[in-house]
Scaffold this motif. Sequence first.
Motif, PDB file in Angstrom:
ATOM      1  N   GLU A  16       0.842  -1.255   0.064  1.00 46.21           N
ATOM      2  CA  GLU A  16      -0.068  -0.073  -0.012  1.00 46.21           C
ATOM      3  C   GLU A  16       0.982   1.382  -0.063  1.00 46.21           C
ATOM      4  OE1 GLU A  16      -3.277   0.012  -0.362  1.00 46.21           O
ATOM      5  OE2 GLU A  16      -3.553  -2.271  -0.053  1.00 46.21           O
ATOM      6  N   GLN A  17       1.942   1.014   0.365  1.00 41.34           N
ATOM      7  CA  GLN A  17       2.885   2.477   0.505  1.00 41.34           C
ATOM      8  C   GLN A  17       2.464   3.578   1.478  1.00 41.34           C
ATOM      9  OE1 GLN A  17       6.186   2.791  -0.940  1.00 41.34           O
ATOM     10  NE2 GLN A  17       5.898   0.426  -0.787  1.00 41.34           N
ATOM     11  N   HIS A  18       1.433   3.237   2.547  1.00 42.31           N
ATOM     12  CA  HIS A  18       0.721   4.024   3.267  1.00 42.31           C
ATOM     13  C   HIS A  18       0.466   3.172   4.501  1.00 42.31           C
ATOM     14  CE1 HIS A  18      -2.465   6.694   4.433  1.00 42.31           C
ATOM     15  NE2 HIS A  18      -1.693   7.729   4.067  1.00 42.31           N
ATOM     16  N   ARG A  21      -3.495   2.980   4.872  1.00 37.07           N
ATOM     17  CA  ARG A  21      -4.222   2.041   3.889  1.00 37.07           C
ATOM     18  C   ARG A  21      -3.796   0.626   4.151  1.00 37.07           C
ATOM     19  NH1 ARG A  21      -2.751   6.322   0.005  1.00 37.07           N
ATOM     20  NH2 ARG A  21      -1.012   4.655  -0.586  1.00 37.07           N
ATOM     21  N   ARG A  51      11.352   6.385   6.172  1.00 35.73           N
ATOM     22  CA  ARG A  51      10.225   7.090   6.067  1.00 35.73           C
ATOM     23  C   ARG A  51      10.708   8.677   5.834  1.00 35.73           C
ATOM     24  NH1 ARG A  51      10.531   3.629  10.219  1.00 35.73           N
ATOM     25  NH2 ARG A  51       8.784   2.260  10.507  1.00 35.73           N
ATOM     26  N   GLY A  55       6.872  10.319   1.789  1.00 37.28           N
ATOM     27  CA  GLY A  55       6.229   8.895   1.743  1.00 37.28           C
ATOM     28  C   GLY A  55       7.222   7.963   2.508  1.00 37.28           C
TER      29      GLY A  55
END
Length: 292
Positions: A16-18, A21, A51, A55
């Motif tokens: 998801e890279q988040h 999410r 981090r 992102g």
Amino acid sequence: MLTLRQLEYFTALAQEQHFGRAAQHCHVSQPTLSHQIQLLEERLGTTLIERDRSGLRLTPTGESVLEKARNMLQLRDDIEQAATQEQTDPMATTLTLGVIPTIAPYWLPELLPMVQQAYPQLKLKLYENQTADLLDKLQHGQLDAAILALPIEHDQKLRTTALYEEPFAVTMAPNHPLASSKVIALEDIDPQELLLLEEGHCLRDHALEACKIAQGTALNANVRASSLETLKHLVKAGMGITLLPQKAIDEHDTSLTTRPLTGEACRIIGLIWRTTDPRQHVFRNLEKALKS
């Protein structure tokens, strides 16, 4: 301790890279997911995720861990699927089956297609060796079941069932004096002319018993064959006669002559397995298939 749940959160985050999410994907709160990722990094002693304000991205170590994490999670899914499939189809399992050498080459070509047709989900892995070795491996869990000749001495943790009787026949060269007889009596057999397998093969003991010949009786001392095919070639060369089980006789081989023995000269072929194995229904079904 590293857990599969942590690896699941980590692979979701990589996908998801988040964090938000990824937490939603895993049905947990974002603080919970972030805490478990932190524990994973502490357990591995390295940083997996870089981090910054733009992102997040995986570190080189994180990329390496990700590949292995996906493999582990796939293995977990495979284990769960295998267990579920076995519950749905009890025969969807793998059996390591031992077979003695005097049965394997003559019976397996018929056995395997029959079992495969009856139980397509059952996978058989085959191991061929003498009875003593098969029993040892069966008792220590290295084999699941075995096909061998009965009777045998075993403890109560093993169960045997007879599958069929296999008669013996006297086999000789066509020009042998006994070849003119339609049936051969036990007293017609000269022990010193009898060729048998080397000691350790149960067929040797069964042949002696069938001929009512005592253990230790002087036999042809020049022969210590390790296979029935070797015995056949020695008989063809005129070195003596032998006893063959019915399945090992090639009726189209005109270089050998076979004659039945008087009386009930035979061996009993059976199936053996551990009574402690939870798959008792599998062995019962295998028994039915083999008897058919």
